[in-house]
Scaffold this active site. Structure first.
Site, PDB file in Angstrom:
ATOM      1  N   GLU A   1       0.883   5.531   0.629  1.00  0.00           N
ATOM      2  CA  GLU A   1       0.223   6.764   1.030  1.00  0.00           C
ATOM      3  C   GLU A   1       0.851   7.897   0.225  1.00  0.00           C
ATOM      4  OE1 GLU A   1      -2.423   6.985   2.982  1.00  0.00           O
ATOM      5  OE2 GLU A   1      -2.376   4.813   3.286  1.00  0.00           O
TER       6      GLU A   1
ATOM      7  N   HIS B   1      -5.136   4.509   7.581  1.00  0.00           N
ATOM      8  CA  HIS B   1      -4.507   5.167   6.437  1.00  0.00           C
ATOM      9  C   HIS B   1      -2.996   5.305   6.642  1.00  0.00           C
ATOM     10  CE1 HIS B   1      -8.219   6.056   4.269  1.00  0.00           C
ATOM     11  NE2 HIS B   1      -8.743   6.351   5.439  1.00  0.00           N
TER      12      HIS B   1
ATOM     13  N   ASP C   1      -2.699  -0.757   6.928  1.00  0.00           N
ATOM     14  CA  ASP C   1      -3.731  -0.982   5.916  1.00  0.00           C
ATOM     15  C   ASP C   1      -3.551  -2.297   5.168  1.00  0.00           C
ATOM     16  OD1 ASP C   1      -4.792   1.403   6.694  1.00  0.00           O
ATOM     17  OD2 ASP C   1      -4.513   2.442   4.789  1.00  0.00           O
TER      18      ASP C   1
ATOM     19  N   ASP D   1       0.850  -1.185   0.000  1.00  0.00           N
ATOM     20  CA  ASP D   1       0.000   0.000   0.000  1.00  0.00           C
ATOM     21  C   ASP D   1       0.884   1.233   0.000  1.00  0.00           C
ATOM     22  OD1 ASP D   1      -2.705   1.365   0.461  1.00  0.00           O
ATOM     23  OD2 ASP D   1      -1.559   2.103   2.172  1.00  0.00           O
TER      24      ASP D   1
END
Length: 251
Positions: A20, A165, A170, A18
């Site tokens: 950000e 987040h 996540d 993931d």
């Protein structure tokens, strides 16, 4: 990086990952990767073999807010002393290259951002041997029972807590959501006419009056579940294809 054997020689491991990023808020502003997080998982036992996460300092610090709107969000001060993407590129490449990639909405977002970040430093991007985008898989197989199919909604549906987040949190939540969905689908496929809350020939879900005063479960009686007969995984669509459009909202 240490190489793990997941039980069979040549068994391909799954890298759940993931990113950000900043959210561009004006014309001409681009995405910058602010955090990368990944876990390497054995596909036979779903055991976590390795994990890695790092904050990443963008070239333009002004794209990062001074104060995040999320309590666990990423601020300018948090990334100011973080390594640049070029400094962590070798590690990210070693985790992703030659593995199955998995994540939520990765085909339309994370894969594109990874390609852009490696292109920015003049290096070839890692390549997956397959891809499992849980947004597409769950929308097709699980249906929109949780509403908009965002990770936060899925986590709330299964009582897994609030989405933070943050990349590593996540991806671990993503794996747990998949485990829960797979379990529900397996049970429903075993007794589809009972656990789906449907009867053949009846278009409506069972009500309290039809079950001698007992509801089939404690969920809302109006909630309908799609008929599911099997669980499937999707193979990758090469993320370099032009059909993958850029999106500005994470799921």
């Amino acid at each position: 990086m240490e190489v793990y054997n997941s039980g069979k020689e040549g068994m391909t491991e799954i890298a759940f990952f993931d990113l950000e990023t900043n959210v561009p808020n004006r014309a001409g502003q681009r995405f910058w990767v602010l955090e990368f997080g990944a876990i390497v998982v054995c596909p036979q036992k779903l055991a976590e073999l390795e994990s890695y996460s790092t904050l990443i300092r963008p070239k333009d610090l002004s794209v990062v807010s001074l104060k995040s709107s999320r309590c666990d969000g990423i601020t300018r001060a948090a990334v100011a002393n973080a390594p640049s993407f070029e400094q962590v590129a070798d590690k990210i490449f070693s985790i992703l290259n030659g593995r199955v990639w998995a994540g939520h909405n990765i085909q339309r977002f994370d894969c594109i951002r990874i390609k852009e970040a490696f292109a920015e430093i003049g290096r070839p991007a890692p390549e997956p041997v397959g891809m499992i985008d849980s947004l597409g898989v769950l929308t097709e197989k699980f249906g929109r029972r949780s509403g908009n199919m965002k990770m936060a909604s899925l986590a709330t549906y299964f009582g897994l807590g609030r989405q933070k987040h943050r990349s590593l949190d996540d991806v671990r939540m993503n794996l747990e959501v998949l485990k829960h969905c797979a379990t529900v689908l397996f049970l429903e496929s075993s007794l589809p006419n009972v656990l789906n809350g449907k009867r053949q020939g009846s278009p409506t879900i069972m009500t309290r009056s039809r079950t001698n005063g007992k509801l089939p479960c404690r969920e809302e009686a109006s909630q309908k579940s799609p008929q599911i007969s099997s669980i499937g995984y999707q193979r990758s669509v090469p993320y370099t294809r032009g059909s993958l459009r850029k999106v500005t909202e994470r799921v």
